[in-house]
Scaffold this motif. Structure first.
Motif, PDB file in Angstrom:
ATOM      1  N   SER A 171     -27.421 -10.908 -41.128  1.00  0.00           N
ATOM      2  CA  SER A 171     -26.748 -12.138 -42.243  1.00  0.00           C
ATOM      3  C   SER A 171     -27.041 -11.499 -43.154  1.00  0.00           C
ATOM      4  CB  SER A 171     -28.178 -13.036 -41.117  1.00  0.00           C
ATOM      5  OG  SER A 171     -27.576 -13.231 -40.057  1.00  0.00           O
ATOM      6  N   ILE A 172     -28.873 -11.029 -43.757  1.00  0.00           N
ATOM      7  CA  ILE A 172     -28.409 -10.622 -45.380  1.00  0.00           C
ATOM      8  C   ILE A 172     -27.600  -9.972 -45.996  1.00  0.00           C
ATOM      9  CG2 ILE A 172     -29.673  -9.537 -46.974  1.00  0.00           C
ATOM     10  CD1 ILE A 172     -32.797 -10.101 -44.744  1.00  0.00           C
ATOM     11  N   ALA A 176     -24.356 -10.633 -48.734  1.00  0.00           N
ATOM     12  CA  ALA A 176     -24.245 -10.828 -50.131  1.00  0.00           C
ATOM     13  C   ALA A 176     -23.041 -10.131 -50.569  1.00  0.00           C
ATOM     14  CB  ALA A 176     -24.969  -9.251 -50.355  1.00  0.00           C
ATOM     15  N   TYR A 177     -21.965  -9.204 -48.721  1.00  0.00           N
ATOM     16  CA  TYR A 177     -20.607  -8.994 -48.973  1.00  0.00           C
ATOM     17  C   TYR A 177     -20.047  -9.862 -49.519  1.00  0.00           C
ATOM     18  CZ  TYR A 177     -16.587  -7.994 -46.866  1.00  0.00           C
ATOM     19  OH  TYR A 177     -14.681  -7.462 -46.460  1.00  0.00           O
ATOM     20  N   PHE A 178     -20.095 -11.555 -48.400  1.00  0.00           N
ATOM     21  CA  PHE A 178     -18.875 -12.457 -48.502  1.00  0.00           C
ATOM     22  C   PHE A 178     -19.444 -12.957 -49.822  1.00  0.00           C
ATOM     23  CE2 PHE A 178     -18.207 -16.693 -48.257  1.00  0.00           C
ATOM     24  CZ  PHE A 178     -17.319 -16.921 -47.922  1.00  0.00           C
ATOM     25  N   HIS A 180     -20.443 -11.760 -52.598  1.00  0.00           N
ATOM     26  CA  HIS A 180     -19.608 -10.617 -54.185  1.00  0.00           C
ATOM     27  C   HIS A 180     -17.835 -10.840 -53.693  1.00  0.00           C
ATOM     28  CE1 HIS A 180     -22.540  -8.156 -54.448  1.00  0.00           C
ATOM     29  NE2 HIS A 180     -22.537  -7.369 -53.444  1.00  0.00           N
ATOM     30  N   GLN A 181     -16.918 -11.249 -52.933  1.00  0.00           N
ATOM     31  CA  GLN A 181     -16.138 -11.503 -52.137  1.00  0.00           C
ATOM     32  C   GLN A 181     -15.873 -13.117 -52.897  1.00  0.00           C
ATOM     33  OE1 GLN A 181     -14.689 -11.469 -48.268  1.00  0.00           O
ATOM     34  NE2 GLN A 181     -13.747  -9.309 -49.137  1.00  0.00           N
ATOM     35  N   LEU A 182     -16.377 -13.703 -52.940  1.00  0.00           N
ATOM     36  CA  LEU A 182     -15.975 -15.012 -53.325  1.00  0.00           C
ATOM     37  C   LEU A 182     -16.483 -15.427 -55.000  1.00  0.00           C
ATOM     38  CD1 LEU A 182     -16.317 -18.239 -53.297  1.00  0.00           C
ATOM     39  CD2 LEU A 182     -18.629 -18.259 -52.316  1.00  0.00           C
ATOM     40  N   THR A 183     -17.089 -14.266 -55.573  1.00  0.00           N
ATOM     41  CA  THR A 183     -17.339 -13.858 -56.745  1.00  0.00           C
ATOM     42  C   THR A 183     -16.074 -13.449 -57.720  1.00  0.00           C
ATOM     43  OG1 THR A 183     -20.181 -13.744 -56.655  1.00  0.00           O
ATOM     44  CG2 THR A 183     -18.616 -13.427 -59.013  1.00  0.00           C
ATOM     45  N   GLU A 184     -15.775 -12.816 -56.810  1.00  0.00           N
ATOM     46  CA  GLU A 184     -13.858 -12.400 -56.779  1.00  0.00           C
ATOM     47  C   GLU A 184     -13.014 -13.663 -57.165  1.00  0.00           C
ATOM     48  OE1 GLU A 184     -13.920  -7.597 -55.522  1.00  0.00           O
ATOM     49  OE2 GLU A 184     -13.588  -9.002 -54.436  1.00  0.00           O
ATOM     50  N   LEU A 185     -13.095 -14.017 -56.128  1.00  0.00           N
ATOM     51  CA  LEU A 185     -11.503 -14.779 -56.322  1.00  0.00           C
ATOM     52  C   LEU A 185     -12.362 -16.034 -57.291  1.00  0.00           C
ATOM     53  CD1 LEU A 185     -11.817 -15.846 -52.593  1.00  0.00           C
ATOM     54  CD2 LEU A 185     -10.203 -14.491 -53.945  1.00  0.00           C
ATOM     55  N   LEU A 186     -13.631 -16.035 -57.780  1.00  0.00           N
ATOM     56  CA  LEU A 186     -14.028 -17.369 -58.168  1.00  0.00           C
ATOM     57  C   LEU A 186     -14.085 -16.718 -60.005  1.00  0.00           C
ATOM     58  CD1 LEU A 186     -16.664 -19.344 -56.885  1.00  0.00           C
ATOM     59  CD2 LEU A 186     -14.131 -20.106 -56.392  1.00  0.00           C
TER      60      LEU A 186
END
Length: 365
Positions: A171-172, A176-178, A180-186
């Motif tokens: 989970s941790i 964190a990985y998720f 990072h990907q969300l930050t790329e999209l946003l």
């Protein structure tokens, strides 16, 4: 002096009314049923919720590796070298739905299989490792630019469940990985008007079920794209509860919240709460007087009704003749928008990268 008093009195009334006009409101133990009804009548949407509800129609574009494997749910082990939509034209997608009256689109940037339609720096299971445009393609960018060209809203769906990631179930690491990907999209595609999550959740490679850190994700969205509504696992928009295109006969926007959620609202000073309310039952009545009279708080939490123009969510050649007719689509409009929700209609592009002619005809009709 009398004029000053009158102006002060009018100002106090305005302040009082504005104090009532919140998307969240507390219910006091001493409030009568009449008090609660009055408060419910003065709960209003946030600016982002109001803009979203006025759209009426949003299009969903399910497109990805499943389009090429003829599956609904991939397992993350697909050979992504088969991904190569040779005629892809995002402008055709967006123009098609705009001509049909839609005001916003949502793209499946990543589905459960973990394949990314943008060149994510955090995984190899991405469009950069496919033949599409010799590894230089970015379909998220193409759709975002088409939306800007046609002056239509743009949203992204990022599946919390990732069947390809080795982090999933830790989970941790995965959260964190998720992020990072969300930050790329946003961060890289201009204005994002809606971020769409579902609750799909399976076991990871370690045999453990992933625990999603939704609250952290919500805060990240609020920081990077504060105007975006968060649906349907989110604080702004809820799922109607069915994928038939039908909402409840009376679909309330003001719903009760339970004591635990109310404490969270109070702790956040009702500024921009990150939680969604508890829906007590999935029946036909969520917000009537009978429902709200024992509530500890009330919240504006409108419904989104999703359905696909075809039996499946991705484009399958065998379903070519099974697309919903114009009459069926009109009936869906009445049972979704007509019942106080926003319609999210999925129109899946085919393997070539285009929306099928038959689907376009039905939408125009």
């Amino acid at each position: 002096m009398q004029l000053h008093k009158l102006l002060f009195f009018l100002w106090m009334i305005t302040v009082s009314v504005q104090a009532q006009n919140k998307s969240f409101v507390s219910i006091n133990p001493t409030d009568t049923e009449a008090d609660i009804v009055f408060k419910a009548a003065h709960v209003i949407p946030t600016a982002r919720q109001l803009r979203w509800q006025q759209l009426e129609l949003t299009a969903f574009f399910h497109f990805g590796i499943n389009t090429f494997t003829d599956k609904e749910w991939g397992d993350g082990k697909e050979d992504i070298l088969q991904f190569n939509p040779t005629k892809l034209d995002a402008r055709q997608w967006v123009k098609t739905v705009k001509d049909a009256g839609f005001k916003q689109v949502i793209l499946t940037a990543k589905h459960h299989d973990g394949f990314c339609l943008w060149p994510s720096a955090y995984t190899g299971h991405t469009i950069k490792n496919t033949p599409y445009q010799n590894g230089k393609g970015d379909i998220v960018k193409e759709v975002a630019e088409a939306c800007a060209q046609y002056h239509i809203g743009f949203g992204v769906y990022l599946s919390p469940w990732d069947r390809n990631s080795s982090y999933y179930g830790d989970s941790i690491k995965y959260n964190a990985y998720f992020e990072h990907q969300l930050t790329e999209l946003l961060s890289n595609y201009g204005k994002i008007d809606e971020v769409w999550f579902d609750g799909a959740n399976g076991e990871g490679p370690n045999g453990k079920k992933q625990v999603y850190n939704f609250n952290s994700w919500y805060k990240l969205i609020r920081r990077l794209q504060p105007q975006a509504v968060i649906a349907i696992q989110g604080p702004d928009v809820r799922w109607v509860g069915t994928e038939t295109g039908k909402g409840r006969l009376t679909e309330w926007s003001v719903l009760p919240v339970d004591e635990q959620e109310q404490r969270k609202i109070a702790d956040a000073s009702q500024k921009d709460v990150m939680i969604k309310p508890t829906i007590f039952k999935a029946g036909d009545d969520l917000g009537s007087r009978e429902r709200i009279k024992n509530a500890r708080g009330l919240v504006w939490y409108p419904a989104e009704t999703d359905v696909s123009i075809r039996p499946g969510w991705f484009n399958h050649p065998a379903e070519k003749e099974k697309a919903k007719t114009a009459r069926q689509l009109m009936d869906i409009y009445y049972t979704s928008v007509g019942r106080n929700s926003v319609l999210l209609l999925n129109i899946p592009p085919d393997k070539s990268g285009l929306i099928s002619k038959g689907d376009i005809i039905n939408l125009k009709e």
